[in-house]
Design an enzyme around this catalytic site. Structure first.
Site, PDB file in Angstrom:
ATOM      1  CB  THR A 292      95.486 -36.184 -16.179  1.00 34.06           C
ATOM      2  OG1 THR A 292      94.333 -35.589 -15.563  1.00 34.06           O
ATOM      3  CG2 THR A 292      95.281 -36.272 -17.680  1.00 34.06           C
TER       4      THR A 292
ATOM      5  CG  LEU B 153      91.143 -39.859 -18.272  1.00 32.77           C
ATOM      6  CD1 LEU B 153      91.856 -40.743 -19.293  1.00 32.77           C
ATOM      7  CD2 LEU B 153      92.074 -38.731 -17.832  1.00 32.77           C
TER       8      LEU B 153
ATOM      9  NE  ARG C 218      88.349 -49.614 -12.038  1.00 29.19           N
ATOM     10  CZ  ARG C 218      88.875 -48.531 -12.503  1.00 29.19           C
ATOM     11  NH1 ARG C 218      88.846 -47.443 -11.807  1.00 29.19           N
ATOM     12  NH2 ARG C 218      89.430 -48.533 -13.689  1.00 29.19           N
TER      13      ARG C 218
ATOM     14  CD  GLU D 254      90.341 -38.465  -8.669  1.00 25.96           C
ATOM     15  OE1 GLU D 254      91.033 -38.493  -9.706  1.00 25.96           O
ATOM     16  OE2 GLU D 254      90.539 -39.214  -7.702  1.00 25.96           O
TER      17      GLU D 254
ATOM     18  CD  GLU E 242      88.799 -49.520 -19.023  1.00 24.62           C
ATOM     19  OE1 GLU E 242      88.149 -48.710 -18.349  1.00 24.62           O
ATOM     20  OE2 GLU E 242      90.007 -49.408 -19.232  1.00 24.62           O
TER      21      GLU E 242
ATOM     22  CG  HIS F  76      92.698 -50.134  -9.938  1.00 26.63           C
ATOM     23  ND1 HIS F  76      93.173 -51.374 -10.247  1.00 26.63           N
ATOM     24  CD2 HIS F  76      92.240 -49.609 -11.089  1.00 26.63           C
ATOM     25  CE1 HIS F  76      93.023 -51.584 -11.547  1.00 26.63           C
ATOM     26  NE2 HIS F  76      92.452 -50.526 -12.082  1.00 26.63           N
TER      27      HIS F  76
ATOM     28  CD  GLN G  55      98.320 -48.352 -16.142  1.00 26.89           C
ATOM     29  OE1 GLN G  55      97.583 -49.332 -16.118  1.00 26.89           O
ATOM     30  NE2 GLN G  55      99.497 -48.329 -15.563  1.00 26.89           N
TER      31      GLN G  55
ATOM     32  NE  ARG H 150      86.699 -44.026 -11.616  1.00 28.83           N
ATOM     33  CZ  ARG H 150      87.800 -44.256 -12.327  1.00 28.83           C
ATOM     34  NH1 ARG H 150      88.114 -43.491 -13.346  1.00 28.83           N
ATOM     35  NH2 ARG H 150      88.612 -45.240 -12.003  1.00 28.83           N
TER      36      ARG H 150
ATOM     37  CE  LYS I  11     100.074 -31.046  -4.345  1.00 30.15           C
ATOM     38  NZ  LYS I  11      99.408 -31.589  -3.144  1.00 30.15           N
TER      39      LYS I  11
ATOM     40  CG  HIS J   8      92.088 -46.085  -8.940  1.00 24.52           C
ATOM     41  ND1 HIS J   8      93.314 -45.782  -9.497  1.00 24.52           N
ATOM     42  CD2 HIS J   8      91.224 -46.198  -9.980  1.00 24.52           C
ATOM     43  CE1 HIS J   8      93.186 -45.711 -10.814  1.00 24.52           C
ATOM     44  NE2 HIS J   8      91.935 -45.939 -11.132  1.00 24.52           N
TER      45      HIS J   8
HETATM   46  C1  LIG Z   1      97.134 -44.790 -12.211  1.00 26.70           C
HETATM   47  C2  LIG Z   1      95.824 -44.215 -12.632  1.00 26.70           C
HETATM   48  C3  LIG Z   1      95.146 -44.724 -13.720  1.00 26.70           C
HETATM   49  C4  LIG Z   1      93.916 -44.171 -14.124  1.00 26.70           C
HETATM   50  N1  LIG Z   1      93.308 -44.643 -15.262  1.00 26.70           N
HETATM   51  C5  LIG Z   1      92.185 -44.012 -15.697  1.00 26.70           C
HETATM   52  C6  LIG Z   1      91.605 -44.376 -16.944  1.00 26.70           C
HETATM   53  O1  LIG Z   1      92.094 -45.241 -17.655  1.00 26.70           O
HETATM   54  N2  LIG Z   1      90.478 -43.704 -17.343  1.00 26.70           N
HETATM   55  C7  LIG Z   1      89.911 -42.721 -16.600  1.00 26.70           C
HETATM   56  O2  LIG Z   1      88.890 -42.145 -17.006  1.00 26.70           O
HETATM   57  N3  LIG Z   1      90.454 -42.363 -15.418  1.00 26.70           N
HETATM   58  C8  LIG Z   1      91.582 -42.967 -14.970  1.00 26.70           C
HETATM   59  N4  LIG Z   1      92.137 -42.578 -13.789  1.00 26.70           N
HETATM   60  C9  LIG Z   1      91.528 -41.475 -13.056  1.00 26.70           C
HETATM   61  C10 LIG Z   1      91.839 -40.170 -13.780  1.00 26.70           C
HETATM   62  O3  LIG Z   1      93.171 -40.181 -14.203  1.00 26.70           O
HETATM   63  C11 LIG Z   1      91.607 -38.977 -12.890  1.00 26.70           C
HETATM   64  O4  LIG Z   1      90.377 -39.062 -12.242  1.00 26.70           O
HETATM   65  C12 LIG Z   1      91.626 -37.691 -13.698  1.00 26.70           C
HETATM   66  O5  LIG Z   1      92.788 -37.648 -14.471  1.00 26.70           O
HETATM   67  C13 LIG Z   1      91.559 -36.500 -12.765  1.00 26.70           C
HETATM   68  O6  LIG Z   1      91.807 -35.348 -13.510  1.00 26.70           O
HETATM   69  P1  LIG Z   1      91.804 -33.948 -12.797  1.00 26.70           P
HETATM   70  O7  LIG Z   1      92.136 -32.961 -13.840  1.00 26.70           O
HETATM   71  O8  LIG Z   1      90.557 -33.793 -12.031  1.00 26.70           O
HETATM   72  O9  LIG Z   1      92.992 -34.042 -11.706  1.00 26.70           O
HETATM   73  P2  LIG Z   1      94.528 -34.410 -11.898  1.00 26.70           P
HETATM   74  O10 LIG Z   1      94.818 -34.922 -13.229  1.00 26.70           O
HETATM   75  O11 LIG Z   1      94.937 -35.239 -10.744  1.00 26.70           O
HETATM   76  O12 LIG Z   1      95.238 -32.984 -11.766  1.00 26.70           O
HETATM   77  C14 LIG Z   1      95.332 -32.349 -10.528  1.00 26.70           C
HETATM   78  C15 LIG Z   1      96.176 -31.105 -10.674  1.00 26.70           C
HETATM   79  O13 LIG Z   1      96.018 -30.301  -9.513  1.00 26.70           O
HETATM   80  C16 LIG Z   1      97.274 -29.853  -9.074  1.00 26.70           C
HETATM   81  N5  LIG Z   1      97.165 -29.550  -7.651  1.00 26.70           N
HETATM   82  C17 LIG Z   1      96.787 -30.358  -6.632  1.00 26.70           C
HETATM   83  N6  LIG Z   1      96.817 -29.685  -5.470  1.00 26.70           N
HETATM   84  C18 LIG Z   1      97.208 -28.430  -5.754  1.00 26.70           C
HETATM   85  C19 LIG Z   1      97.452 -27.260  -4.986  1.00 26.70           C
HETATM   86  N7  LIG Z   1      97.294 -27.246  -3.653  1.00 26.70           N
HETATM   87  N8  LIG Z   1      97.873 -26.133  -5.611  1.00 26.70           N
HETATM   88  C20 LIG Z   1      98.067 -26.111  -6.962  1.00 26.70           C
HETATM   89  N9  LIG Z   1      97.847 -27.190  -7.736  1.00 26.70           N
HETATM   90  C21 LIG Z   1      97.431 -28.325  -7.137  1.00 26.70           C
HETATM   91  C22 LIG Z   1      98.214 -30.977  -9.415  1.00 26.70           C
HETATM   92  O14 LIG Z   1      99.535 -30.490  -9.413  1.00 26.70           O
HETATM   93  C23 LIG Z   1      97.670 -31.347 -10.802  1.00 26.70           C
HETATM   94  O15 LIG Z   1      98.182 -30.453 -11.754  1.00 26.70           O
HETATM   95  C24 LIG Z   1      93.361 -43.111 -13.376  1.00 26.70           C
HETATM   96  C25 LIG Z   1      94.041 -42.611 -12.274  1.00 26.70           C
HETATM   97  C26 LIG Z   1      95.271 -43.140 -11.903  1.00 26.70           C
HETATM   98  C27 LIG Z   1      95.994 -42.563 -10.720  1.00 26.70           C
END
Ligand SMILES: Cc1cc2nc3c(=O)[nH]c(=O)nc-3n(C[C@H](O)[C@H](O)[C@H](O)COP(=O)(O)OP(=O)(O)OC[C@H]3O[C@@H](n4cnc5c(N)ncnc54)[C@H](O)[C@@H]3O)c2cc1C
Length: 529
Positions: free
Chosen positions: A42, A383, A281, A366, A113, A235, A46, A377, A34, A342
């Site tokens: 992702t 991740l 959590r 997610e 954790e 969180h 942390q 969770r 996006k 979170h």
């Molecule tokens: C601050 C923070 C800390 C975290 N720490 C941890 C941790 O230590 N360990 C752990 O396991 N998890 C952790 N999590 C959770 C974890 O990061 C996420 O659950 C995981 O990264 C989700 O991955 P994903 O690929 O499903 O989505 P994301 O990584 O969120 O990627 C989503 C993608 O979809 C795209 N997108 C969204 N809507 C659209 C659209 N309409 N059109 C086109 N593209 C779109 C975005 O641009 C992005 O590229 C944390 C999350 C946060 C916010």
């Protein structure tokens, strides 16, 4: 003319990129993101990735910890598969170039954790997600079959309504808004939702701006089954500072001995759970919420001062520097913290290979609800989920794509109708604020039937207004996101209203106990396509 690829991936976080790297072995892949290509949940993770990599640990323990956190709603076979595949997926990530913390003997330095009975979290200091995203993007850049398209927002999925099978129309791709305002048609033999979570539905969140639940909203509008949206994880510890926009203080801080204290310096967690700071959590978040309501304070404090400057600066360099930039030296001062939205445990219902109830549509990471997390969770399992389900979905979609026949006729291009440029953008900003605030106040950590009913009534009006605005004016990214957070908010309220018990992340004062007799099942909603 539409852009056609074999595999269309919406999202470039850990799930989308892990998928793309595998699928690229069999065909062309377009990954749409996006905003900037790395901008995702992702990138901000942390703590780390949970996987059984120590001889002291075992898959059975990891499975058990996941089931315990999930409070009776996990799908056992999905948990088994995830735990089983996890270590290999982490090692592959290392082969791709990801660098994780190691001990002097070369073994992974594993941290522990909340909710984990062993040290099993692989990390790259406190910037694990950034390292994962960096390594995956670099690997994707090496593949000529993969095109990554930033600033491309999917608006809605395209269904082949002309040829439904048993009433189930196939997903053909998506209409996509580009940064110059054009709307392009993207077609794929299969379409994969990897759009991440929806933290932006709530006023306080750890999530970046992209997390507006687009995948869930699009899938819902396309008729897919959505489940368990009432289970939103808060969180417990986000930096409390007027200028810090959602900076998370990793669970690992508590894992390494951080203590939660009231303004008076008094610790309180042992009053809520025998594991105190290492309780799951939701319990920590609810305990903080209860203490804030009881004392009237605006925040509580996370105290790391007893661990010494050398330790905190080495172990948490990013957190240390960010807190310092906001005037908090965590080596000598307790850090002010509040809970924040979170992680979305619910999502688009998907099987062990990411298949949804809409033909040709897959969901991973997610955005999906596979049964891995159940009602809550386990930290660092998400991740892992992306790493495991990306390749699994790739294998399934490669097989499916091989039998997909070319389209005889392309679907119609986006039709803007009589839409004109908006002259009242204030509607968008106002409704954006209102939804996030009402979700925070009425559908937050502690719920009641009355609050849910209030939220439902307000959302009905807001959604009607947004629908009207959406059809009258040309679409912009802000409007797309507003429409999506409104739809996701309504889904959360719907699921929360249906569940007449408290379980995992869903806590309601009207039904404070878990009711295994009546409610040991997912909350599934869908609408006719
Ligand atoms: C601050 C923070 C800390 C975290 N720490 C941890 C941790 O230590 N360990 C752990 O396991 N998890 C952790 N999590 C959770 C974890 O990061 C996420 O659950 C995981 O990264 C989700 O991955 P994903 O690929 O499903 O989505 P994301 O990584 O969120 O990627 C989503 C993608 O979809 C795209 N997108 C969204 N809507 C659209 C659209 N309409 N059109 C086109 N593209 C779109 C975005 O641009 C992005 O590229 C944390 C999350 C946060 C916010």
């Amino acid at each position: 003319m539409a852009v056609s690829v074999d595999f269309l991936v919406l999202g470039g976080g850990v799930a989308g990129l892990s998928y793309a790297l595998r699928a690229a072995r069999a065909g062309t892949v377009a990954v749409l993101t996006k905003r900037a290509r790395h901008e995702s949940n992702t990138n901000y993770a942390q703590g780390g990735i949970a996987a059984v990599l120590s001889p002291l640990d075992s898959p059975e323990l990891h499975v058990q910890d996941t089931l315990t956190a999930g409070a009776g709603l996990c799908n056992r076979s999905v948990v088994d598969v995830t735990v089983r595949d996890g270590p290999q997926r982490v090692k592959e990530l290392v082969t791709l170039g990801a660098e994780f913390a190691r001990r002097p003997n070369g073994e992974f330095e594993l941290t522990r954790e909340g909710g984990h009975s062993e040290r099993r979290v692989v990390h790259a200091g406190d910037i694990t997600g950034r390292e994962v995203e960096r390594a995956l993007l670099a690997a994707a850049d090496e593949q000529k079959n993969i095109t990554i398209r930033p600033d491309a927002s999917a608006i809605d999925l395209i269904l082949d309504r002309r040829a439904p099978v048993n009433g189930n129309a196939r997903c053909l791709g998506a209409y996509v808004l580009l940064e110059d305002g054009r709307i392009e048609t993207y077609l794929g033999k299969v379409t994969v939702l990897a759009t991440g979570g929806a933290g932006k539905v709530y006023l306080c969140t750890t999530n970046p701006d992209v997390a507006t639940g687009d995948g869930v909203a699009m899938a819902y509008r396309a008729g897919a089954r959505i489940a368990n949206m009432e289970f939103y994880q808060f969180h417990p510890t986000c930096l409390y500072h007027p200028e810090a926009k959602s900076f998370l203080l990793s669970e690992a801080l508590r894992g390494e001995g951080g203590k939660l204290r009231l303004r008076t310096g008094q610790p309180f967690m042992s009053r809520y759970h025998p594991q105190a700071e290492l309780a799951p959590r939701d319990i920590v978040a609810r305990a903080i919420d209860a203490e804030l309501k009881r004392t009237g304070d605006e925040c509580v404090f996370l105290d790391m001062t007893h661990l010494g400057r050398a330790f905190v600066t080495n172990r948490f360099p990013n957190i240390y520097a960010t807190c310092k930039a906001f005037g908090v030296d965590m080596a000598v001062q307790p850090i002010p913290v509040v809970p924040a939205a979170h992680y979305m445990c619910g999502g688009v219902v998907a099987d062990q290979d990411g298949r949804t109830s809409v033909r040709g549509l897959y969901a991973i990471g997610e955005v999906s609800c596979t049964g891995l997390h159940g009602a809550n969770r386990l930290a660092s399992n998400s991740l892992l989920e992306g790493l495991v389900f990306g390749p699994r979905a790739a294998a399934a979609t490669i097989e499916e794509a091989a039998s997909v026949k070319p389209l005889e006729q392309e679907p119609p291009e986006w039709n803007p109708g009589a839409a004109v440029d908006s002259d009242e953008s204030v509607v968008v900003t106002h409704n954006w604020d209102e939804i996030r605030r009402l979700m925070w106040n009425y559908v937050g950590i502690v719920r009641t039937d009355k609050r849910l009913m209030r939220a439902r009534r307000r959302l009905e009006l807001l959604r009607e207004e947004i629908r009207d605005y959406y059809w009258r004016f040309k679409v912009t990214r802000d409007v797309i996101e507003l429409r999506n957070i409104a739809d996701v908010a309504a889904l959360i309220v719907e699921c929360a209203s249906r569940r007449k018990e408290s379980r995992g992340l869903h806590y309601t004062l009207d039904y404070p106990n878990r009711d295994d007799h009546n409610w040991s099942q997912d909350t599934v909603v869908s609408r006719a396509p």
